[in-house]
Design an enzyme around this catalytic site. Structure first.
Site, mmCIF file in Angstrom:
data_model
loop_
_atom_site.group_PDB
_atom_site.id
_atom_site.type_symbol
_atom_site.label_atom_id
_atom_site.label_comp_id
_atom_site.label_asym_id
_atom_site.label_seq_id
_atom_site.Cartn_x
_atom_site.Cartn_y
_atom_site.Cartn_z
ATOM 1 N N LYS A 40 0.837 -1.205 0.000
ATOM 2 C CA LYS A 40 0.000 0.000 0.000
ATOM 3 C C LYS A 40 0.870 1.254 0.000
ATOM 4 O O LYS A 40 1.911 1.301 0.657
ATOM 5 C CB LYS A 40 -0.893 0.030 1.247
ATOM 6 C CG LYS A 40 -1.941 -1.080 1.292
ATOM 7 C CD LYS A 40 -3.021 -0.896 0.237
ATOM 8 C CE LYS A 40 -4.059 -2.004 0.262
ATOM 9 N NZ LYS A 40 -4.999 -1.897 1.362
ATOM 10 N N GLN A 59 -0.543 -11.868 10.796
ATOM 11 C CA GLN A 59 -1.097 -11.871 9.449
ATOM 12 C C GLN A 59 0.098 -11.736 8.511
ATOM 13 O O GLN A 59 1.178 -11.339 8.934
ATOM 14 C CB GLN A 59 -2.058 -10.698 9.272
ATOM 15 C CG GLN A 59 -1.414 -9.354 9.597
ATOM 16 C CD GLN A 59 -2.432 -8.235 9.708
ATOM 17 O OE1 GLN A 59 -3.620 -8.475 9.868
ATOM 18 N NE2 GLN A 59 -1.952 -7.011 9.612
ATOM 19 N N ASP A 69 -3.458 -7.020 0.278
ATOM 20 C CA ASP A 69 -2.069 -7.062 0.760
ATOM 21 C C ASP A 69 -1.916 -7.932 2.007
ATOM 22 O O ASP A 69 -0.826 -8.084 2.518
ATOM 23 C CB ASP A 69 -1.573 -5.637 1.052
ATOM 24 C CG ASP A 69 -2.432 -4.920 2.091
ATOM 25 O OD1 ASP A 69 -3.652 -5.224 2.180
ATOM 26 O OD2 ASP A 69 -1.909 -4.062 2.816
ATOM 27 N N ASP A 125 -1.842 -6.889 17.918
ATOM 28 C CA ASP A 125 -2.671 -6.205 16.934
ATOM 29 C C ASP A 125 -3.938 -7.014 16.661
ATOM 30 O O ASP A 125 -3.858 -8.217 16.391
ATOM 31 C CB ASP A 125 -1.839 -6.066 15.651
ATOM 32 C CG ASP A 125 -2.536 -5.221 14.607
ATOM 33 O OD1 ASP A 125 -2.599 -3.991 14.821
ATOM 34 O OD2 ASP A 125 -3.008 -5.777 13.599
ATOM 35 N N ASN A 126 -5.081 -6.347 16.730
ATOM 36 C CA ASN A 126 -6.361 -6.985 16.385
ATOM 37 C C ASN A 126 -6.514 -8.415 16.914
ATOM 38 O O ASN A 126 -6.780 -9.334 16.140
ATOM 39 C CB ASN A 126 -6.512 -7.030 14.856
ATOM 40 C CG ASN A 126 -7.023 -5.707 14.315
ATOM 41 O OD1 ASN A 126 -7.546 -4.873 15.060
ATOM 42 N ND2 ASN A 126 -6.884 -5.502 13.024
ATOM 43 N N GLU A 142 -5.030 -5.013 21.597
ATOM 44 C CA GLU A 142 -5.543 -3.916 20.779
ATOM 45 C C GLU A 142 -6.858 -4.349 20.144
ATOM 46 O O GLU A 142 -6.945 -4.581 18.945
ATOM 47 C CB GLU A 142 -4.527 -3.511 19.701
ATOM 48 C CG GLU A 142 -4.922 -2.244 18.956
ATOM 49 C CD GLU A 142 -5.342 -2.462 17.505
ATOM 50 O OE1 GLU A 142 -5.729 -1.477 16.873
ATOM 51 O OE2 GLU A 142 -5.295 -3.601 16.993
ATOM 52 N N LYS A 190 1.191 5.449 8.973
ATOM 53 C CA LYS A 190 1.159 4.013 8.715
ATOM 54 C C LYS A 190 1.691 3.683 7.322
ATOM 55 O O LYS A 190 2.208 2.601 7.086
ATOM 56 C CB LYS A 190 -0.276 3.476 8.828
ATOM 57 C CG LYS A 190 -0.805 3.478 10.245
ATOM 58 C CD LYS A 190 -2.062 2.642 10.397
ATOM 59 C CE LYS A 190 -3.274 3.288 9.742
ATOM 60 N NZ LYS A 190 -4.508 2.487 9.943
ATOM 61 N N TYR A 191 1.539 4.652 6.403
ATOM 62 C CA TYR A 191 1.895 4.361 5.005
ATOM 63 C C TYR A 191 3.094 5.162 4.503
ATOM 64 O O TYR A 191 3.444 5.089 3.344
ATOM 65 C CB TYR A 191 0.689 4.635 4.089
ATOM 66 C CG TYR A 191 -0.545 3.936 4.567
ATOM 67 C CD1 TYR A 191 -0.681 2.550 4.438
ATOM 68 C CD2 TYR A 191 -1.572 4.639 5.201
ATOM 69 C CE1 TYR A 191 -1.812 1.901 4.906
ATOM 70 C CE2 TYR A 191 -2.701 3.999 5.666
ATOM 71 C CZ TYR A 191 -2.824 2.625 5.522
ATOM 72 O OH TYR A 191 -3.933 1.982 5.991
#
Lengths: 648, 648
Positions: A243, A303, A338, A374-375, A403, A515-516
């Site tokens: 991304k 992930q 992604d 994360d998540n 999170e 983040k990007y």
């Protein structure tokens, strides 16, 4: 027929327990636990109850007498001073000694004949003497005394003390079940987090930051008083479907991608992004941070980018589609090409679990003691329960921050099954009533025993509406709330310090999100916020009252823009009163009520206050006291209270 | 590692359960049970859940699909139509068929390519076809259809119905625990009690009543609509330390004593007071009552007069004092020398328990099916738990009413461990807010699953302050409240009918209490109360809505003297609205709000009302409706509502 039908006392509704003992209750070292239960018997006889607790399965039981509070509720409190697992259970019994003594006093007041009662007293004392030879002389005295003297002996205050000190446990109700309390390191309950992207750590604009750059920032962050530095993922970033800026589906070859798209030909979850430096660099950073009493918290995002090595090596850990492709993440109709989620329903779940466990253990071996997960709510809860327990077998001090910005029951469940701390809804609780209601829920609901809040005003994912385009006063008051309401809190570091406030239109997200892309901050700069962070963190370290979330008591103040709350240590040796002005623009004032009962104040009030930020001093001589908060001077007061001795 | 790590759905907080399954939840035949739980999974996949229930340990499981209500709460309801023990458990699973279908629809709306999704659909349908061959043709159709047709097929409403009808249970979370619900006879939840002292049953003044006299009263009580007649103890009455009129410590030789001082040289708990008649007389009375659908409820008071045969035969069942005497009942400094309590801490507790059990079984053998247990809270709760279970082994239909006017947790505990019904605090709940708060507590707290209230306006022990010296309107309104708020209620018979209202000064007790003397009532007389009792009992029998306590919904009415509540059957085929004027002296009026949602009323309201007492008819066409209650006409309205079809 039951094996022992003689016991008469019933013990019900024992607390603290989590899901009837399915999970341990949580505390941290030095915290108090209040064990409560409903305890009652038939008839009018006096009952007594005790909590028995021990450290570890093999520990020796310590007995603490319970006290009746009201309506058949009993309580016993004790402190948990060691790390590890404690166990507790309860006992209760009809105490015929106390019953006899109380009846004796009442009958003697009614001038009834007490000859038989005296004989009964001797019988009871003889029983007790078997275990307590000190009672033999009292027994003999009672036996030999003349009637009037004997009555005086029993009516004497010394005799009452003797009754209190000598429970007569004859037919004891053993509660049976043993409940566990897991006692974790202090940092589980008291921590100040500073988040930044290592790749944005360079002092030189345009350069990719490195672990060495991070190391250079340590003194700055340590001097501000933070004790956890949390990094978004530092692994190789996927190149396929990478991304770009603002989550663009096509990245240019220059763009660094999102750190949460983990894995590439450089490696996966056990590798480091080469641009950040070597494993040695990372370990040196951890060691240097440790010297400043800072832990480096690592992000665990289970992930994979499409080019993560797992995808080739273990296609069975992912969902295969009928066309032979691998299922990418989606929330229809949205696609996240992604990211490949793991398929936890895989028939090879055992090897997947083992591998993910090995990721944690690998980083623990490198010195990481805190993981921000994360998540977690997008991976199965039973997996987390298992993996957290496994990691704690290796190192019980490891801290896991969940999170999970999701629905209440899922957040609660993750906390129950082992997460040490949790992100919360604080981010969206803005008004006075919202804040008080939310704190009450955290403190008084059953979740108090397993859900440790960690308050974040913003995160890289969330710029809430109420901070969008807002000025420094808004940022300061939200910071002050986070750091004084909750003993665990965190900030999205420099972005917060320097008031980043621009959203994507109509979204609670930052525009040009870090983040990007790589961001350049002027790390040498400090401002009003830097100073306030420093002062509040100092106050938190120096004042034990601010090191707990559970001791909060809101104070009445008749102005909906002002919120006031008191935090005290149990012994009242440290008392902090925080008053925050929720209005960032105007001065607000009102009368705040001191909680007299809590502070054990007499009618003659004499309380000294020192504002820990401005160092101004005040004396309060009344229950209701005028407070003014001018946000342009300082959006809050942080008062240290000293109750003058004459009042105590 | 756990044996199956693939399941992802969590099931928490299952209801109805009592103390985490320690005791069964209670229902009666025909009642609905709502099984609820918090059920959730990680991620966005759709989940489904089901309750499995069965009648008896060996029964076959029936599956009922659960529905999501809100906030991860799920519910499934079913009716319990047979007496005995039911068991239930829960299942939940990620349903990939539903997830796929929902994603398919969303993607098709977003005009995404669905080729792979169609292939996935075929894979799923093939799996399902193994258990449901009817799906084979749909599968083939989908497989063979062209792209556009295939999409239309999946988007068709028939296909949605197919998805709903075909849960895809692949990896199921089994809740594991099985919880039990005990289903008791209808009378456990719907009964109208009439209490009188058999010795006061004679039609001739001055004569000691007999069972034969009682038999002569049966038609009167049956015609009033009562279905339980409860007698205070009918055993021989102690002669030693017998109490006289108004609890005088010395009785004359003429005085009959208190029936609760049980046992004399005539016999004990398995004997009958000779003056009342023979065992045959008693059995005939039971049989004749049964013909009128009336049960005779017997009082069980486990305590002994000093001359009870047990005292000589089993001195070990009593507390021996050091001077060789037996401990009489006391609540220091008060003494009750006419009563010896059993010592349940006796080392011979087993023989005591067995004997007391045999008392119940003896009377069950004589035909008694209902026991009103005197002061159960002065005997150990574990004993009651055992003895009730033992008696139910012999006859599961036996009903036990707990006369425990004591602290809330003890009352609750007795209900949990097996008492069928319980006396309540209704006796002292007088104002509108007191009544609503109390009903809410009974209906919505966890006690709903085990505590069945039985409402009594007075008892021989209690003449509450608010009825002292009060007139018939007060007695009528309290009667109407008891009989319409609670499906179980009772009255202290003729004393209530004829408005006995004189207390001992400053006490909530009757002066010249019937407990210590024989009373003469003019049993041939009837009055306004007799008629009202008759009409309300008739309404209760004819209207199923009044046969439950659990279906109450209070209606807003802006007058603190008026209390209004609706009771409906689940299918709304029977709807009763009660409006009571709590002011016995003056007419009160106000607007009552019809609960539109509950009654499924449209905006065009058309409700017919018939007052079941006055037979007057009304039509209401609005949500808010004027009501006037003139206590001198009738202190309450009992409306039967008919919602006209046009609204439904």
């Amino acid at each position: 027929m039951t094996t022992n039908g003689r016991y008469r006392v019933i013990i019900e509704n024992v607390q603290p327990i989590v899901d009837n003992g399915l999970h341990p209750a949580k505390r941290t070292i030095g915290e108090r636990v209040d064990v409560t239960a409903a305890i009652f018997s038939d008839g009018h006889d006096h009952i007594r109850a005790a909590v028995m607790y021990k450290k570890g399965k093999e520990g020796k039981w310590t007995e603490v007498a319970m006290k009746h509070t009201s309506n058949d509720e009993w309580i016993a409190s004790f402190y948990l001073n060691e790390k590890g697992e404690y166990f507790f259970t309860l006992q209760a019994w009809v105490d015929h000694f106390e019953t006899w003594h109380d009846g004796f006093i009442k009958k003697s007041e009614a001038k009834l004949d007490l000859k038989v009662e005296l004989l009964e007293g001797v019988v009871i004392l003889k029983k007790l003497s078997k275990n307590n030879p000190e009672l033999i002389s009292v027994t003999r005295k009672l036996e030999e005394a003349k009637y009037a003297q004997a009555i005086d002996l029993v009516k004497d205050e010394n005799f009452s003390a003797l009754v209190r000190a000598n429970p007569l446990k004859e037919i004891v109700t053993e509660h049976g079940a043993e409940y566990s309390i897991i006692v974790e390191p202090v940092k589980a309950n008291f921590s100040a987090w500073y988040e930044f992207f290592p790749r944005s750590a360079s002092l030189e604009p345009g350069k990719h930051g490195t672990f060495k750059d991070c190391q250079r920032l340590l003194p700055r962050i340590a001097s501000m008083g933070f004790d956890v530095i949390y990094f978004p993922p530092i692994h190789p970033i996927g190149k396929i479907h990478r991304k770009g800026k603002n989550n663009n589906v096509r990245a240019t070859s220059e763009e660094p991608g999102s750190p949460w798209a983990i894995g590439s030909d450089e490696g996966g979850h056990k590798s480091l992004l080469q641009a950040l430096g070597s494993l040695d660099d990372f370990k040196r950073l951890i060691a240097e941070a440790k010297k400043l009493n800072i832990d480096i918290a690592m992000d665990i995002a289970f992930q994979c980018a499409p080019d993560h090595p797992y995808v080739k090596a273990h296609p069975e850990w992912f969902m295969q589609r009928p066309d032979g492709s691998i299922q990418y993440a989606e929330n229809p109709p949205k696609k996240y090409q992604d990211i490949y989620p793991f398929n936890f329903e895989s028939e090879n779940w055992e090897s997947l679990w083992e591998e993910l466990k090995s990721v944690f253990l690998y980083w623990v071996d490198q010195g990481v003691k805190i993981f921000r997960v994360d998540n977690p709510h997008t991976k199965p809860i039973p997996f987390w329960e298992w993996v957290i327990a496994e990691v704690k077998k290796k190192d019980p001090d490891v801290i896991f921050l969940s999170e999970a910005f999701t629905r209440p029951k899922i957040m609660a469940s993750l906390a129950k099954i082992g997460f040490t701390q949790s992100y919360t809804y604080f981010t969206w609780r803005v008004t006075k009533s919202e804040l008080i209601t939310y704190m009450d829920e955290l403190i008084t609901s059953p979740s108090r025993n397993y859900f440790r809040p960690n308050f974040w005003p913003t995160t890289p994912d969330i710029l809430p509406y109420h901070l969008q385009y807002k000025g420094e006063n808004s940022f300061i008051l939200r910071f002050a709330l986070a750091a004084t309401l909750s003993s665990n809190y965190g900030v999205y570091g420099a972005a917060y310090e320097f008031y980043e406030n621009k959203p994507i239109t109509d979204k609670e997200e930052f525009v040009d999100s870090e983040k990007y892309e790589i961001r350049h901050y002027d790390w040498k700069r400090t401002n009003r916020m830097t100073d306030i962070m420093t002062m509040i963190n100092k106050a938190r370290k120096e004042n034990k009252a601010l090191q707990s979330t559970w001791n909060i008591q809101f104070c009445t103040i008749e102005n909906s823009n002002l919120i006031a709350y008191l935090k005290c240590t149990d012994d009242l040796s440290n008392i902090i009163l925080t008053v925050v002005n929720l209005d960032p623009d105007s001065s607000q004032s009102g009368y705040v009520q001191l909680p007299k009962v809590k502070l054990k104040l007499s009618d003659k009030i004499n309380v000294k206050l020192t504002d820990l930020i401005t160092e101004e001093n005040y004396t309060w001589a009344q229950e209701w006291n005028f407070v003014e908060v001018n946000p342009n001077k300082m959006p809050f007061h942080l008062f240290k209270l000293t109750v003058q001795e004459s009042n105590m």
